[in-house]
Design a protein around this motif. Structure first.
Motif, PDB file in Angstrom:
ATOM      1  N   SER A   1       8.181  -0.857  -6.288  1.00  0.00           N
ATOM      2  CA  SER A   1       8.181  -1.843  -5.206  1.00  0.00           C
ATOM      3  C   SER A   1       6.941  -1.681  -4.325  1.00  0.00           C
ATOM      4  N   VAL A   2       6.480  -0.449  -4.124  1.00  0.00           N
ATOM      5  CA  VAL A   2       5.243  -0.226  -3.362  1.00  0.00           C
ATOM      6  C   VAL A   2       4.054  -0.830  -4.111  1.00  0.00           C
ATOM      7  N   MET A   3       4.057  -0.718  -5.442  1.00  0.00           N
ATOM      8  CA  MET A   3       2.972  -1.324  -6.232  1.00  0.00           C
ATOM      9  C   MET A   3       2.963  -2.844  -6.096  1.00  0.00           C
ATOM     10  N   ALA A   4       4.133  -3.461  -6.026  1.00  0.00           N
ATOM     11  CA  ALA A   4       4.198  -4.914  -5.849  1.00  0.00           C
ATOM     12  C   ALA A   4       3.644  -5.327  -4.490  1.00  0.00           C
ATOM     13  N   VAL A   5       3.989  -4.572  -3.451  1.00  0.00           N
ATOM     14  CA  VAL A   5       3.455  -4.864  -2.120  1.00  0.00           C
ATOM     15  C   VAL A   5       1.946  -4.627  -2.092  1.00  0.00           C
TER      16      VAL A   5
ATOM     17  N   VAL B   1      -3.731  -6.598  -1.885  1.00  0.00           N
ATOM     18  CA  VAL B   1      -5.067  -6.746  -2.470  1.00  0.00           C
ATOM     19  C   VAL B   1      -5.465  -8.211  -2.540  1.00  0.00           C
ATOM     20  N   VAL B   2      -4.528  -9.077  -2.894  1.00  0.00           N
ATOM     21  CA  VAL B   2      -4.836 -10.509  -2.983  1.00  0.00           C
ATOM     22  C   VAL B   2      -5.253 -11.048  -1.618  1.00  0.00           C
ATOM     23  N   VAL B   3      -4.504 -10.696  -0.580  1.00  0.00           N
ATOM     24  CA  VAL B   3      -4.846 -11.165   0.762  1.00  0.00           C
ATOM     25  C   VAL B   3      -6.171 -10.560   1.227  1.00  0.00           C
TER      26      VAL B   3
END
Length: 102
Positions: free
Chosen positions: A66-70, A75-77
């Motif tokens: 879940s930390v990797m998803a956040v 990174v995208v933002v």
């Protein structure tokens, strides 16, 4: 138990986290700061996975995923902001980014 124990995971995690902190504090490029934050998040994930392995359950691994998803959304933002700053010809220096206040 095969492989390295929890002290090795924590030592490598501490080294990675220290490297990330040094990158955030010493560098002025927003891209390098963003990459240093990612190194810090991965160090925390490594510690979570090490503790999960020692305890024999999968809770730490699920939390690390879940930390990797956040982190991926962060990174995208962050990269979007860096591209917007470079298109508007702003100086890409962390100390001089007060022009974004509006």
């Amino acid at each position: 138990m095969n492989g390295p124990g929890i002290p090795w995971y924590l030592a490598i995690s501490a080294i990675l986290f220290s490297t990330g902190i040094a990158g955030v504090l010493l560098r002025r490029s927003p891209l390098i700061v963003l990459l240093s934050l990612e190194i810090m998040l991965n160090a925390a994930n490594l510690a979570l996975i090490g503790f999960s392995r020692q305890l024999g359950d999968g809770d730490g691994q699920i939390f690390a995923l879940s930390v990797m998803a956040v982190a991926a959304s962060e990174v995208v933002v962050g990269l979007g902001l860096i591209v917007a700053m470079s298109r508007s010809s702003l100086d890409l220096d962390v100390d001089k980014l007060t022009e974004l206040r509006g």
